[in-house]
Design a protein around this motif. Structure first.
Motif, short mmCIF file in Angstrom:
data_model
loop_
_atom_site.label_atom_id
_atom_site.label_comp_id
_atom_site.label_asym_id
_atom_site.label_seq_id
_atom_site.Cartn_x
_atom_site.Cartn_y
_atom_site.Cartn_z
N MET A 67 0.85 -1.19 0.00
CA MET A 67 0.00 0.00 0.00
C MET A 67 0.89 1.25 0.00
SD MET A 67 -3.32 0.75 0.06
CE MET A 67 -4.19 -0.54 0.93
N PHE A 68 0.60 2.17 -0.92
CA PHE A 68 1.34 3.44 -0.97
C PHE A 68 0.40 4.51 -0.42
CE2 PHE A 68 3.33 7.20 -2.49
CZ PHE A 68 4.66 6.89 -2.75
N ASN A 69 0.80 5.13 0.66
CA ASN A 69 -0.06 6.10 1.33
C ASN A 69 0.27 7.53 0.92
OD1 ASN A 69 -1.50 4.16 2.94
ND2 ASN A 69 0.35 3.98 4.20
N PHE A 70 -0.71 8.20 0.36
CA PHE A 70 -0.59 9.61 0.04
C PHE A 70 -1.21 10.42 1.18
CE2 PHE A 70 -0.02 7.60 -3.99
CZ PHE A 70 0.73 8.47 -4.75
N LYS A 71 -1.25 11.72 1.01
CA LYS A 71 -1.75 12.58 2.07
C LYS A 71 -3.26 12.41 2.28
CE LYS A 71 -1.11 17.36 3.64
NZ LYS A 71 -0.52 18.69 3.29
N TYR A 72 -4.00 12.25 1.17
CA TYR A 72 -5.45 12.18 1.28
C TYR A 72 -6.06 10.89 0.70
CZ TYR A 72 -4.99 17.13 2.36
OH TYR A 72 -4.62 18.32 2.93
N PHE A 84 0.45 15.96 -1.89
CA PHE A 84 0.24 14.55 -2.21
C PHE A 84 1.01 13.59 -1.32
CE2 PHE A 84 -0.53 16.87 -6.18
CZ PHE A 84 -1.86 16.49 -6.40
N HIS A 85 2.27 13.90 -1.04
CA HIS A 85 3.07 12.99 -0.22
C HIS A 85 2.54 12.92 1.20
CE1 HIS A 85 6.30 11.46 -2.65
NE2 HIS A 85 6.53 12.63 -3.18
N GLY A 86 2.43 11.68 1.69
CA GLY A 86 1.92 11.48 3.03
C GLY A 86 2.97 11.66 4.12
N VAL A 87 4.22 11.82 3.70
CA VAL A 87 5.31 12.05 4.66
C VAL A 87 6.10 13.28 4.22
CG1 VAL A 87 5.51 9.62 5.27
CG2 VAL A 87 6.87 10.53 3.38
N ARG A 88 6.81 13.85 5.16
CA ARG A 88 7.64 15.01 4.84
C ARG A 88 8.90 14.55 4.13
NH1 ARG A 88 8.26 20.25 6.35
NH2 ARG A 88 10.38 21.08 6.43
N LEU A 89 9.17 15.12 2.97
CA LEU A 89 10.33 14.74 2.19
C LEU A 89 11.58 15.44 2.67
CD1 LEU A 89 8.86 14.82 -1.43
CD2 LEU A 89 9.07 12.87 0.10
N LYS A 90 12.72 14.81 2.44
CA LYS A 90 14.00 15.39 2.82
C LYS A 90 14.90 15.47 1.59
CE LYS A 90 13.80 13.54 7.53
NZ LYS A 90 14.48 12.68 8.53
N TYR A 97 10.67 20.45 -5.94
CA TYR A 97 9.96 19.17 -5.96
C TYR A 97 9.11 19.01 -4.70
CZ TYR A 97 8.83 14.22 -6.09
OH TYR A 97 8.15 13.03 -6.09
N ILE A 98 9.68 19.38 -3.56
CA ILE A 98 8.94 19.29 -2.31
C ILE A 98 7.69 20.17 -2.37
CG2 ILE A 98 9.01 19.84 0.16
CD1 ILE A 98 11.97 19.04 0.12
N SER A 99 7.86 21.38 -2.90
CA SER A 99 6.73 22.30 -3.02
C SER A 99 5.67 21.78 -4.00
CB SER A 99 7.22 23.68 -3.49
OG SER A 99 6.14 24.58 -3.68
N LEU A 100 6.13 21.21 -5.12
CA LEU A 100 5.21 20.69 -6.14
C LEU A 100 4.34 19.56 -5.61
CD1 LEU A 100 4.42 20.58 -9.25
CD2 LEU A 100 6.15 18.77 -9.42
N THR A 101 4.93 18.69 -4.78
CA THR A 101 4.23 17.47 -4.37
C THR A 101 3.73 17.49 -2.92
OG1 THR A 101 6.33 16.43 -3.72
CG2 THR A 101 5.59 16.12 -6.00
N LYS A 102 3.82 18.63 -2.24
CA LYS A 102 3.51 18.67 -0.82
C LYS A 102 2.06 18.31 -0.51
CE LYS A 102 2.60 23.67 -0.72
NZ LYS A 102 3.03 24.97 -0.15
#
Length: 233
Positions: free
Chosen positions: A1-6, A227-233, A220-225
């Motif tokens: 399972m891939f978890n996105f933000k929503y 959607f991603h269910g976790v904070r990117l580094k 990239y972080i701003s573009l996908t913020k």
């Protein structure tokens, strides 16, 4: 399972898993003023889910030839908050016959042309152009496009001119070209392109995925913020 933000995407049965290409295309695609969407080769349905999240009114038909992926796509749609606006059809897009005209058509299409086929035949079909030839994809997409509709694709950068030339043969003209680079000092390896039925000057931009230390760029972080269910580094 891939978890996105929503939403979440079950991907155990689909040949192609959620990847960077889909994340980029889904995040970049312009969904404003679109009411009818068509997802060609939907796989898990991740692109349709991203588009549905971005546009609260759009209704999307997703086409997927692989029966297991189609079932998984339908499951992911049903589990989402937008299940009433998403529908997956298990069929070949070449045979897709509908009177509908779509404002937005999008696809992460099979584009590999090498003869080194993967032992996994389902993965090969999902990745190789032979399963959905460029001319047939673009011809059928053009036939289902509304007058002011647009087609969004993500492609290998090296193949863009070939796709662009064939698109023009079918009356589709590139208006947006986003060159994707893995790192600033690398050559582009992907391109996200938008095609429509009217010809305009092409808007071109560069987009860098990672920094030199392999961390994600701020853009990239701003573009996908959303959607991603976790904070990117």
């Amino acid at each position: 399972m891939f978890n996105f933000k929503y939403f979440s995407v079950k991907q155990s049965d689909s040949a192609m898993k959620v990847g960077t290409d889909s994340m980029l295309l889904g995040a970049f695609v312009d969904v404003k003023h679109n009411l009818k969407g068509l997802d060609i080769g939907s796989g898990t349905g991740v692109l349709s889910l991203m588009v549905a999240q971005k546009n609260s009114q759009i209704e999307i038909d997703a086409i997927e030839i692989d029966s297991l992926a189609s079932k998984e796509c339908s499951y992911n749609f049903e589990q989402s908050a937008w299940s009433d606006r998403l529908q997956c059809y298990n069929q070949d897009f070449i045979d897709f016959d509908s009177n509908k005209k779509y404002d937005l058509i999008f696809s992460n299409p099979p584009y590999y042309t090498t003869t080194k086929y993967n032992d996994d035949l389902r993965r090969t079909a999902a990745r190789h152009e032979e399963s959905l030839p460029i001319k047939l994809l673009l011809d059928n997409a053009q036939k289902h496009l509304s007058i002011n509709g647009v087609v969004w694709l993500i492609l290998p950068y090296s193949d863009f001119e070939k796709w662009n030339s064939i698109a023009r043969d079918f009356g589709l003209f590139c208006s947006i070209k986003i060159k994707i680079k893995g790192k600033e000092n690398k050559k582009p390896n992907r391109v996200i392109a938008s095609f429509g039925t009217s010809e305009y000057p092409v808007k071109t931009k560069n987009f860098v995925l990672r920094n030199d230390d392999n961390s994600y760029t701020d853009e990239y972080i701003s573009l996908t913020k959303e959607f991603h269910g976790v904070r990117l580094k």
